[in-house]
Enzyme design. Structure first.
Site: not given
Ligand SMILES: C[S@@+](CC[C@H](N)C(=O)[O-])C[C@H]1O[C@@H](n2cnc3c(N)ncnc32)[C@H](O)[C@@H]1O
Length: 416
Positions: A237-238, A241-242, A258, A285, A301, A354
């Protein structure tokens, strides 16, 4: 001006990674007066890297020069070929950046030659558009040629800053901010024709009227029909945004997660700023998380190679390697596999990235063919005026003036 150049040089040497809004970038800005010059220089050098190296190498007897000297030569060459500054001051100021005395002569000689020769048009596509050669060859294997041309063309220009308007506070057409225009596709989007102050200090941002977000990202929750009180999980989620957009759209019970601990604070602050409340914020995770509930909707995402954001941070094009696509797709597959069991029967999973790779998009989601029905979102995208490539599972947005490439696939669960 000299201090601008030194800061630009240091940042380019460090290859800062978090893009235009990074703290490092703004801290650097606070020291310099000519911000536009500084920004254009940094992003310009990153954007034109292959072309600049081609020009520089054509004049070097020994191509193997120290990275610091190459960076300095790129800075000088970029200014000579792509700015209106007088050549003599570019050459003098750039030569002053050289610390190793033994290289001053070389840098001086090369830059002088380039200023005489001027811009040379290369024949090869990867040089003309300054992209890694292997990447263009790779894209040719699965993308229509016109898509590749579009991405190459749009990657030449900086992306305008975009934001989403918080419908709970104000309608887009009532929002008063200088130099903004409605985005062409997202009905809640705006873009800034120019932005002169630090965007994080804008009162409309601080008070929750807008959230900085790409136009493509805004589209994803708009492809889904939400019902009040249903259970929704946002697995990655971090910075929110969504997730915040989902709550702006509907009062669902939203659980967000996240993996990165330091991003949880960012998430909390975003919800607070917008006066929205998620049901729970988790820090696990998503490949291994265990959940108590089954959800109506799950958003993934996914962490990805981010090739679609090259306009915002051209450095991504040079950092990514083909091996990463496979590695990332393994993580993405693990996340979907783990979360599939927490999706209700007939519930939907919204998978997005993305990036523009087949491993992380088509090949990842198609593994769920025996268990899912892929929702045909083409008509919805057409209503937003978005052009796309449909692969039978999901869509890859064509880039345009404001929109950046994004992949989205919506899976309806029919089998465990
Ligand atoms: C593309 S960003 C998400 C952007 C967010 N959805 C938004 O709209 O603002 C991908 C996110 O996935 C998190 N991430 C990476 N590996 C992950 C995992 N194994 N489990 C959960 N989150 C993870 C990262 O820390 C990052 O914040």
């Amino acid at each position: 001006m000299k201090s601008d150049l030194i800061i630009a040089y240091r940042l380019l040497r460090k290859k800062f990674r978090s893009g235009i809004f990074s703290t490092e970038f703004y801290q650097a800005f606070s020291y310099v007066e000519e911000k536009a010059f500084f920004k254009n220089l940094i992003f310009g050098v990153l954007r034109k890297q292959e072309y600049l190296d081609w020009v520089i190498n054509s004049l070097l007897k020994k191509k193997d020069i120290p990275p610091s000297i190459r960076t300095i030569l790129r800075i000088g060459t970029y200014q000579l070929l792509f700015t209106n500054k007088p050549s003599y001051s570019i050459v003098n100021e750039t030569v002053e950046l050289v610390e190793k005395k033994s290289f001053k002569g070389l840098v001086n000689a090369i830059l002088r030659k380039i200023s005489k020769i001027g811009y040379t048009e290369p024949k090869e596509l990867y040089l003309k558009y300054s992209h890694p050669k292997w990447l263009i060859e790779y894209w040719k294997k699965f993308l229509p040629l016109d898509y590749i041309y579009k991405i190459l063309e749009y990657n030449q220009y900086p992306l305008k800053t975009t934001a989403r308007v918080n419908k709970r506070k104000i309608d887009r057409d009532k929002l008063k901010i200088e130099n903004i225009f409605p985005t062409p596709h997202s009905p809640v989007g705006i873009y800034f024709e120019k932005i002169e102050e630090n965007p994080w200090k804008l009162d409309k941002y601080i008070n929750g009227y807008i959230t900085y977000q790409s136009e493509s990202s805004q589209i994803i929750p708009l492809l889904v029909d939400f019902e009040k009180d249903e259970l929704v999980f946002d697995a990655c989620a971090a910075p929110g945004g969504k997730a915040t957009h989902i709550l702006e759209l509907c009062d669902v019970n939203l659980v967000i997660n996240d993996v990165e601990k330091q991003k949880i604070k960012i998430l909390e602050n975003q919800f607070k700023r917008l006066n929205l409340r998620p049901k729970k914020i988790l820090n696990f995770d998503a490949q291994k998380i265990t959940l108590k509930d089954k959800f109506d909707k799950i958003f993934i995402d996914a962490p990805c190679s981010s090739l679609g954001i090259a306009r915002r941070n051209p450095e991504v094009l040079r950092r990514q390697k083909k091996e990463n696509f496979k590695k990332l797709s393994e993580i993405q597959i693990n996340i979907i596999s783990n979360l599939w069991k927490y999706l209700k029967k007939h519930g939907i999973m919204i998978y997005s990235t993305c990036t523009v790779t087949i491993e992380e998009n088509t090949n990842t989601v198609k593994k769920w063919k025996p268990f899912a029905e892929f929702v045909d979102i083409r008509e919805r995208l057409e209503k937003f005026g978005i052009k796309y490539v449909w692969d039978g599972y999901g869509t890859l947005f064509y880039p345009d003036e404001i929109l950046t490439p994004f992949y989205v696939s919506i899976l309806r669960k029919i089998k465990e």
